[in-house]
Scaffold this motif. Structure first.
Motif, PDB file in Angstrom:
ATOM      1  N   UNK A 175       0.851  -1.190   0.000  1.00 50.34           N
ATOM      2  CA  UNK A 175       0.000   0.000   0.000  1.00 50.34           C
ATOM      3  C   UNK A 175       0.893   1.248   0.000  1.00 50.34           C
ATOM      4  N   UNK A 176       0.683   2.171  -0.936  1.00 55.94           N
ATOM      5  CA  UNK A 176       1.567   3.354  -0.996  1.00 55.94           C
ATOM      6  C   UNK A 176       1.528   4.181   0.277  1.00 55.94           C
ATOM      7  N   UNK A 177       2.681   4.701   0.650  1.00 51.92           N
ATOM      8  CA  UNK A 177       2.758   5.541   1.838  1.00 51.92           C
ATOM      9  C   UNK A 177       2.000   6.845   1.687  1.00 51.92           C
ATOM     10  N   UNK A 178       1.794   7.292   0.413  1.00 55.05           N
ATOM     11  CA  UNK A 178       1.062   8.540   0.195  1.00 55.05           C
ATOM     12  C   UNK A 178      -0.364   8.455   0.721  1.00 55.05           C
ATOM     13  N   UNK A 179      -0.966   7.241   0.643  1.00 52.50           N
ATOM     14  CA  UNK A 179      -2.319   7.079   1.168  1.00 52.50           C
ATOM     15  C   UNK A 179      -2.366   7.302   2.678  1.00 52.50           C
ATOM     16  N   UNK A 180      -1.354   6.786   3.358  1.00 56.16           N
ATOM     17  CA  UNK A 180      -1.305   6.970   4.814  1.00 56.16           C
ATOM     18  C   UNK A 180      -1.088   8.432   5.158  1.00 56.16           C
ATOM     19  N   UNK A 181      -0.243   9.116   4.380  1.00 54.36           N
ATOM     20  CA  UNK A 181      -0.021  10.543   4.633  1.00 54.36           C
ATOM     21  C   UNK A 181      -1.293  11.341   4.399  1.00 54.36           C
ATOM     22  N   UNK A 182      -2.039  10.999   3.335  1.00 58.00           N
ATOM     23  CA  UNK A 182      -3.285  11.712   3.060  1.00 58.00           C
ATOM     24  C   UNK A 182      -4.314  11.449   4.158  1.00 58.00           C
ATOM     25  N   UNK A 183      -4.376  10.208   4.635  1.00 54.80           N
ATOM     26  CA  UNK A 183      -5.318   9.890   5.711  1.00 54.80           C
ATOM     27  C   UNK A 183      -4.941  10.626   6.990  1.00 54.80           C
ATOM     28  N   UNK A 184      -3.644  10.768   7.254  1.00 59.49           N
ATOM     29  CA  UNK A 184      -3.199  11.496   8.443  1.00 59.49           C
ATOM     30  C   UNK A 184      -3.574  12.965   8.350  1.00 59.49           C
ATOM     31  N   UNK A 185      -3.435  13.559   7.153  1.00 61.65           N
ATOM     32  CA  UNK A 185      -3.814  14.959   6.968  1.00 61.65           C
ATOM     33  C   UNK A 185      -5.314  15.166   7.134  1.00 61.65           C
ATOM     34  N   UNK A 186      -6.092  14.126   6.825  1.00 57.50           N
ATOM     35  CA  UNK A 186      -7.541  14.204   6.991  1.00 57.50           C
ATOM     36  C   UNK A 186      -7.983  13.936   8.424  1.00 57.50           C
ATOM     37  N   UNK A 187      -7.020  13.706   9.310  1.00 57.17           N
ATOM     38  CA  UNK A 187      -7.355  13.533  10.715  1.00 57.17           C
ATOM     39  C   UNK A 187      -7.435  12.099  11.179  1.00 57.17           C
ATOM     40  N   UNK A 188      -7.036  11.137  10.334  1.00 54.67           N
ATOM     41  CA  UNK A 188      -7.056   9.720  10.727  1.00 54.67           C
ATOM     42  C   UNK A 188      -5.817   9.399  11.544  1.00 54.67           C
ATOM     43  N   UNK A 189      -6.019   8.722  12.650  1.00 55.66           N
ATOM     44  CA  UNK A 189      -4.894   8.178  13.381  1.00 55.66           C
ATOM     45  C   UNK A 189      -4.448   6.866  12.764  1.00 55.66           C
ATOM     46  N   UNK A 190      -3.522   6.195  13.447  1.00 59.76           N
ATOM     47  CA  UNK A 190      -3.000   4.930  12.915  1.00 59.76           C
ATOM     48  C   UNK A 190      -4.107   3.884  12.813  1.00 59.76           C
ATOM     49  N   UNK A 191      -4.919   3.774  13.872  1.00 67.00           N
ATOM     50  CA  UNK A 191      -5.985   2.779  13.824  1.00 67.00           C
ATOM     51  C   UNK A 191      -7.072   3.185  12.842  1.00 67.00           C
ATOM     52  N   UNK A 192      -7.341   4.477  12.702  1.00 71.14           N
ATOM     53  CA  UNK A 192      -8.314   4.929  11.712  1.00 71.14           C
ATOM     54  C   UNK A 192      -7.885   4.592  10.301  1.00 71.14           C
ATOM     55  N   UNK A 193      -6.591   4.789  10.006  1.00 69.31           N
ATOM     56  CA  UNK A 193      -6.080   4.405   8.685  1.00 69.31           C
ATOM     57  C   UNK A 193      -6.198   2.900   8.483  1.00 69.31           C
ATOM     58  N   UNK A 194      -5.885   2.134   9.517  1.00 73.17           N
ATOM     59  CA  UNK A 194      -5.978   0.669   9.418  1.00 73.17           C
ATOM     60  C   UNK A 194      -7.417   0.234   9.166  1.00 73.17           C
ATOM     61  N   UNK A 195      -8.377   0.807   9.890  1.00 70.20           N
ATOM     62  CA  UNK A 195      -9.765   0.353   9.830  1.00 70.20           C
ATOM     63  C   UNK A 195     -10.495   0.877   8.591  1.00 70.20           C
ATOM     64  N   UNK A 196     -10.266   2.145   8.261  1.00 67.23           N
ATOM     65  CA  UNK A 196     -11.054   2.773   7.198  1.00 67.23           C
ATOM     66  C   UNK A 196     -10.422   2.659   5.818  1.00 67.23           C
ATOM     67  N   UNK A 197      -9.113   2.542   5.753  1.00 63.91           N
ATOM     68  CA  UNK A 197      -8.430   2.554   4.457  1.00 63.91           C
ATOM     69  C   UNK A 197      -7.791   1.207   4.146  1.00 63.91           C
ATOM     70  N   UNK A 198      -6.981   0.717   5.081  1.00 70.48           N
ATOM     71  CA  UNK A 198      -6.175  -0.465   4.784  1.00 70.48           C
ATOM     72  C   UNK A 198      -7.020  -1.727   4.654  1.00 70.48           C
ATOM     73  N   UNK A 199      -7.917  -1.968   5.599  1.00 70.69           N
ATOM     74  CA  UNK A 199      -8.715  -3.190   5.561  1.00 70.69           C
ATOM     75  C   UNK A 199      -9.612  -3.273   4.317  1.00 70.69           C
ATOM     76  N   UNK A 200     -10.321  -2.192   3.929  1.00 69.78           N
ATOM     77  CA  UNK A 200     -11.094  -2.295   2.682  1.00 69.78           C
ATOM     78  C   UNK A 200     -10.244  -2.602   1.460  1.00 69.78           C
ATOM     79  N   UNK A 201      -9.033  -2.057   1.409  1.00 74.20           N
ATOM     80  CA  UNK A 201      -8.156  -2.339   0.269  1.00 74.20           C
ATOM     81  C   UNK A 201      -7.594  -3.748   0.330  1.00 74.20           C
TER      82      UNK A 201
END
Length: 287
Positions: A175-201
């Motif tokens: 998974x590209x690191x840019x997605x994690x950076x974008x999720x962090x800028x949108x206010x997602x924490x580590x678990x938010x990125x894991x639950x909302x972005x990483x798991x669906x992908x």
């Protein structure tokens, strides 16, 4: 306008066919090697034992559905089926949930000793279950988990962790690191990125490890035999052994029982086959 087939194109097509012909022959041979025993078992279940002895490879002279209907009408078979389903589903949910969190940590976080700890997990692939049988039995007895489905679910999940973590970690690292950076800028924490972005992908990879966990649990014979002395918690593999011992002289009924015991796992695999193949090839196709 129709396109002409030139001699050069025909030659290329012939060479391509000649190169793929051995591969097709191997695939047909492997498919036949798997399908013929299954077809033989299905047909044998429709025969009587006498007919199976006289004509083991031919079609049934009289199709006897009673071998199958008697088993399907038995409450013991459905109880065994329910036990196997409960244990397989619980094991799969546990191993996938724990492995996804562990693989996320190994793939997306840099911390001291990460590779050493990951290597420790991978070493579990080289640890045979037979070696752990006696210590595991003593541990389960001390925890009062004998004749308890948790006594099978927890060890199965533990032994399934290494392969599941390896598969999911490889996928998560793609998974590209840019997605994690974008999720962090949108206010997602580590678990938010894991639950909302990483798991669906990661649904293809999650489907792959889920199929592997279900099939492994469904076919597990030694661990339920070790844990369950109460026949009320027996699973289908143990039921097959007991049925074979009870009807050792009635081969046709044994074949019918074997076929019915295989049907749920085959049906599940047929439904999940695309997800399994997609998950195994996802890491190779991601850039």
């Amino acid at each position: 306008m129709t396109r002409r087939t030139t001699p050069a194109r025909r030659a290329v097509g012939s060479r391509r066919t000649a190169r793929t012909l051995p591969l097709h022959a191997v695939l047909v041979a492997v498919g036949a090697l798997m399908a013929v025993p299954l077809l033989y078992a299905v047909l044998s279940g429709f025969k009587s034992t006498d007919e199976l002895s006289r004509n083991p490879f031919g079609l049934p002279g009289r199709w006897r559905t009673g071998n199958y209907t008697d088993i399907l009408g038995s409450g013991d078979f459905w109880r065994l089926l329910g036990n196997s389903t409960l244990i397989a589903v619980a094991t799969t949910v546990l191993v996938v949930a724990v492995s996804a969190l562990a693989a996320f940590s190994f793939a997306r976080f840099a911390f001291r000793g990460r590779e050493v700890l990951f290597t420790f997990f991978t070493m579990g692939l080289m640890f045979p279950f037979a070696v752990a049988a006696l210590p595991l039995f003593l541990l389960l007895r001390s925890l009062d988990l004998l004749d308890n489905p948790l006594g099978v679910i927890l060890p199965q999940a533990a032994f399934g962790l290494p392969m599941t973590i390896i598969i999911l970690r490889g996928f998560f690292r793609q998974i590209p690191g840019e997605l994690e950076e974008a999720a962090t800028l949108d206010g997602c924490g580590a678990f938010g990125f894991f639950w909302r972005v990483l798991l669906p992908m990661a649904r293809p990879a999650l489907g792959t490890v889920s199929v592997l966990a279900v099939v492994t649990s469904w076919n597990n014979f030694f661990l339920p035999l070790l844990v369950f002395t109460d026949s009320g918690w027996w699973t289908l593999p143990i039921g097959v052994q007991q049925f074979q011992g009870q009807y050792s002289a009635e081969y046709a009924r044994v074949f019918a029982y074997l076929v019915l015991a295989m049907v749920p796992a085959l049906a599940f695999y047929a439904v999940a086959e695309r997800q399994l193949v997609g998950g195994l090839t996802a890491g190779a196709t991601k850039g």
